[in-house]
Each structure stands twice: as C-alpha cells, then as structure tokens.
Design a protein around this motif. Structure first.
Motif, PDB file in Angstrom:
ATOM      1  N   SER A 101       1.031  -1.201   0.047  1.00 33.31           N
ATOM      2  CA  SER A 101       0.087  -0.102  -0.086  1.00 33.31           C
ATOM      3  C   SER A 101       0.690   1.095  -0.039  1.00 33.31           C
ATOM      4  O   SER A 101       2.036   1.131   0.047  1.00 33.31           O
ATOM      5  CB  SER A 101      -0.910   0.080   1.357  1.00 33.31           C
ATOM      6  N   LYS A 153      -1.142   2.705  -5.269  1.00 35.38           N
ATOM      7  CA  LYS A 153      -2.300   2.932  -5.920  1.00 35.38           C
ATOM      8  C   LYS A 153      -2.180   2.044  -7.385  1.00 35.38           C
ATOM      9  O   LYS A 153      -2.350   0.916  -7.438  1.00 35.38           O
ATOM     10  CB  LYS A 153      -2.477   4.305  -5.946  1.00 35.38           C
ATOM     11  N   HIS A 158       0.429  11.395   2.912  1.00 37.04           N
ATOM     12  CA  HIS A 158       1.564  10.444   2.669  1.00 37.04           C
ATOM     13  C   HIS A 158       0.868   9.171   3.403  1.00 37.04           C
ATOM     14  O   HIS A 158       1.645   8.309   3.141  1.00 37.04           O
ATOM     15  CB  HIS A 158       2.548  10.910   3.376  1.00 37.04           C
TER      16      HIS A 158
HETATM   17  C1  PLP Z   1      -3.222   7.398  -1.443  1.00 38.27           C
HETATM   18  C2  PLP Z   1      -2.056   7.776  -1.026  1.00 38.27           C
HETATM   19  C3  PLP Z   1      -1.098   7.521   0.058  1.00 38.27           C
HETATM   20  C4  PLP Z   1      -1.629   6.372   0.821  1.00 38.27           C
HETATM   21  O1  PLP Z   1      -1.975   5.272   0.262  1.00 38.27           O
HETATM   22  P1  PLP Z   1      -2.672   4.106   0.749  1.00 38.27           P
HETATM   23  O2  PLP Z   1      -2.598   2.801   0.017  1.00 38.27           O
HETATM   24  O3  PLP Z   1      -3.913   4.339   1.115  1.00 38.27           O
HETATM   25  O4  PLP Z   1      -2.140   3.623   2.274  1.00 38.27           O
HETATM   26  C5  PLP Z   1       0.000   8.040   0.080  1.00 38.27           C
HETATM   27  N1  PLP Z   1       0.623   8.945  -0.536  1.00 38.27           N
HETATM   28  C6  PLP Z   1      -0.192   9.665  -1.718  1.00 38.27           C
HETATM   29  C7  PLP Z   1       0.446  10.705  -2.343  1.00 38.27           C
HETATM   30  C8  PLP Z   1      -1.614   9.083  -1.793  1.00 38.27           C
HETATM   31  O5  PLP Z   1      -2.107   9.705  -2.798  1.00 38.27           O
END
Ligand code: PLP
Length: 457
Positions: free
Chosen positions: A155, A303, A184
């Motif tokens: 993640s 993501k 973050h």
């Molecule tokens: C969504 C996101 C995160 C966190 O990601 P998760 O998979 O929800 O833990 C961290 N940094 C950025 C820039 C994000 O857009």
C-alpha cells in the motif's frame, strides 16, 4: 449435560454460518444476479455496514448522494466504468482515488494474475522469488535517473514508511520536512508527514522530528533548512508529492521542485517523492518527476501500481541510499510485499502503460478534458474558483464545500462518480482510467455542465 446443549447450539450456529457463506459464494460465482439477489445483497450490505463495519459510512453516503442512493452497492466493473448491483452504470472519475490507470480489470493484468495464481499464489519468503527480481529490474529501467533498488509493499502508506526508515538509516538523522496539505497515508509514520490536523490530532505525538512548511514556498523551505542546521537537527529528507493529490490537485510553482532538490543537495538531505498518486502515467509522464526534470533519491509508488487488480506498492531508491539495507535485508520487511500475484499485476500493468502509450494518452486526453471543463464552467465564476490539472489528474475548486457536494451528488445521480478530496473538500477530483474514451469525457463534461447550471449558489 450442559456441555451437550452448548455443543448442539454451537453446531447449529456453525451450520448457519456455513449456509450464509455458501449463499455469499454462490452470488460471487454468478455472472448475473437476479432482482431478488440484488435486493438481498443491498439489504445485507446496508445491515452489515450498520451493525458490523461502521455505521458512519452510511451517514457519510447520505451526505454525498440524493434520496435513497446512499445504498448504492457496487458489484462489477470494466474499462472506465463500474455497475451497481441493480445494473446502473457509472463512469468512474474517482477511480479509487487514482488506481485504475490501465482501466478496470484490464484483461492483460487479469490474465497475468490468474496465470500466476494457477501456478503459485504467494511466496515461501525463504527461497528466491523470481518475479520480484524481474519487477525490480523493470522499475530500475523505467524510473528516472539512477533509481535502482526496489523494496515492495502492499500500500501507499507502507511505501512511505519504508522510505522514511530508509532515509533515517542512511542519513543517521531524524528530522523530516513535509508540506502543508500533504497526504502521505495514515499509519503512524506516514501520518507524521500528512498535513491535515483533523486526521493527526487524536494520535499526537507522532514521529518526532517532522516539520511542515507551506507547499510551494521555497523561501520557507530554505529558512527551515537553515534553522534545522543551526539548531543541530540536520534534515534527513524532504518528503513531498510532486503534485499534491488529496490536498486538492495542487501543482508546484515553476522551478519549485528543482530548487528543493538543490537545497537537499546543499544540506546533504535526501529528496523523497511520494508518487503514490502521480505515478504510473497519471500526469502525462510515467512519473511526475519527469515533468519537472527532477530526480529524487527515493520514489514511493502504490495505488495504480497493481493495475487496479492487486494491492501493491514499492519504493525505488538510488544504490548509494539503498545500500544501507544490504548488510541486513531483514531490517525492514513485510510478509506479503512483493508477492507473486502483486508482482505479476505490476509487471503486466507497466507493460500495458508502455505498449498502449498511456502516459502520453493521459497528457493529450487530459488537456482536452481540462479545456472542455473550463468551457463548461464559463459564466459560473460565482461557483467555480478554478479548474486545474496535469494529465488526467484534474481538480475543480468551488467557492464553498456545499457547492462541491451538490455538484458531486448531481453527477452521481446522472451516472458519473467524482471524488471529494480528503484534505480539501472544496475541490472535487477527476482521475479516470487513462484509457477513458473521448465519448466518455464528453459525457462527463456535459453532465458537469448540466449539474452546474442547476446548483444554487
Ligand atoms: C493514497 C496516498 C497514500 C496512501 O496510500 P494507501 O494505499 O491508502 O495507504 C500516500 N501518498 C499519496 C500521495 C496518496 O495519494
């Protein structure tokens, strides 16, 4: 005697659980559900959220939808769209906050994952697992500059945790500079870098040593470096999103990222780019770092990295930095990070992004999308502050939260899902699949136009 009764009750109970499980699995197996199935699924979902997940989600859904639509239950997806259990189709411009860069259930990604699944799902954790090595090599090839060694996660927040720990280990320093409106992640380490007070306050104190400076303000960044050095708290790293996502699609001022890079070099600090949202072609380049011609020391991915099929993340770092973990590769570990299914998904995803020129497509379609949205909003300056974006990462900022909510509701009603942002609710986000067709873009723009005209100031 009483033991027997208990056992009988227990076996009865287990029988009920088994029946329920079989019912659920039979629905998962079905290609088409009937109207009766759909009603059962909806009821079980709403009840389950109320009684066993978190009723707060139902309350939230009621604020972002009209009438009874809060109970819309998603069921299937394909391309740029998903369908609810009743068969209503939505163009997905929220895209799971930007995870569907190659589209929903891209067939090449699904194939790679199912092929791998037929042979081996997860790794032993002890022998050498091949796909991890191959994906790491591919990442070294496609990431900017001399980024070379990869560590895999599940993640975004885990990628940020890994980056922070690596920076500490390499630098033997403990001070980090982050930015206002940054997002973050929400585990305790990454939350230290995240900016929104509402999400941080109940968990204070977080990791010591974090300082936040206004995003885009190079003078404040410079002064903070100076102050940190003068009080003996040398900066381990600056962490930032090249384009802020959850903060409301905030683009960096010209030369800002280059100047941050120079400051980092001057003070011997690392530069961490959190490209969890901007990476994998979203902004019109494979990585936003390329847009600004800046090479970070560590890049964080997640993501869209797993192609919208598997949860997957990674950090990629320069050898000089990553070698802090050579002597003991168990300094930082995760059981599932880099598992064969996730690696198969990521490899296929990168293949699709390259073969189908999706980063370039994001640039071209994004420019068209932005232009059309701006035209649609012309004459509504009383409601819309600004429409901005880069590639297929677009934000529409309104004068008040309320207008944003009303626009999202109206669009949802008409089959378009857009996202509010977690940090800044005045801005709605448009982050569709990079494969979205022009026809679908036009439909989103027309819907936006229609709804904007109806919304009262
Ligand atoms: C969504 C996101 C995160 C966190 O990601 P998760 O998979 O929800 O833990 C961290 N940094 C950025 C820039 C994000 O857009």
């Amino acid at each position: 005697m009483s033991i027997d009764i208990n056992q009988e009750l227990k076996s009865k109970h287990n029988q009920n659980v088994s029946e329920y499980i079989n019912k659920v699995l039979s629905l998962v197996e079905k290609e088409q559900v009937t109207a009766e199935d759909a009603a059962w699924i909806t009821k079980e979902t709403v009840d389950g959220f109320r009684e066993h997940v978190n009723p707060g989600f139902l309350a939230y859904r009621k604020t972002v939808t009209k009438d009874g639509q809060f109970a819309a239950v998603e069921w299937s997806d394909n391309g740029s769209c998903f369908k609810d259990v009743n068969g209503k189709e939505y163009i997905d411009c929220l895209g799971g906050f930007g995870i569907y860069n190659v589209g929903h259930r891209n067939p090449k990604v699904v194939k790679a994952v199912t092929d791998q699944l037929k042979r081996q799902a997860l790794h032993s954790q002890d022998l050498l697992d091949p796909l991890r090595a191959m994906l790491a090599k591919i990442l070294a090839d496609i990431t900017p500059g001399d980024l070379k060694y990869a560590f895999f996660t599940n993640s975004g927040t885990e990628s940020v945790e890994a980056a922070l720990k690596l920076a500490k280990m390499y630098s033997e320093r403990t001070t980090f500079i982050s930015t206002t409106r940054a997002f973050h992640g929400k585990s305790l380490g990454s939350l230290s870098g995240t900016a929104k007070g509402m999400f941080r306050k109940p968990f204070l104190p977080l990791i010591p040593g974090f300082r936040h400076v206004p995003f885009g303000d190079i003078d404040m960044m410079k002064k903070t470096f100076e102050v940190c050095a003068s009080v003996g708290e040398d900066v381990a790293a600056v962490i930032l999103e090249p384009i802020q996502g959850e903060g409301g699609i905030i683009l960096p001022p010209e030369n800002y990222l280059k100047q941050v890079r120079e400051l980092c070099d001057q003070y011997g600090s690392l530069l961490i780019f959190d490209e969890v949202q901007t990476g994998m072609g979203r902004t019109g380049k494979m990585f936003a770092a390329e847009l600004y011609d800046v090479v970070p020391d560590i890049i964080c991915l997640a993501k869209a990295f797993g192609g919208g099929v598997m949860p997957a993340g990674a950090i990629v770092a320069r050898e000089e930095v990553f070698k802090s973990w050579f002597p003991n590769p168990f300094m930082h570990t995760t059981t599932f990070g880099g598992n064969p299914l996730a690696c198969a998904a990521a490899i296929a995803t990168i293949g699709v992004l390259i073969e189908e020129n999706l980063p370039e497509r994001a640039a071209v379609v994004g420019e068209y999308f932005l232009k059309q949205l701006k035209e649609a909003a012309a004459g509504h300056e009383d409601k819309v502050v600004e429409i901005r974006g880069q590639g297929l990462m677009i934000g529409i900022e309104f004068h008040q939260d309320e207008i944003g909510y009303e626009v999202s509701k109206g669009m949802f009603d008409r089959g378009v899902l857009v996202a509010g942002t977690l940090i800044n609710s005045k801005t709605i986000r448009i982050e569709p699949a990079l494969t979205i067709s022009y026809e679908e873009v036009d439909k989103v723009v027309n819907t936006f136009k229609q709804v904007l005209e109806l919304v009262q100031e």
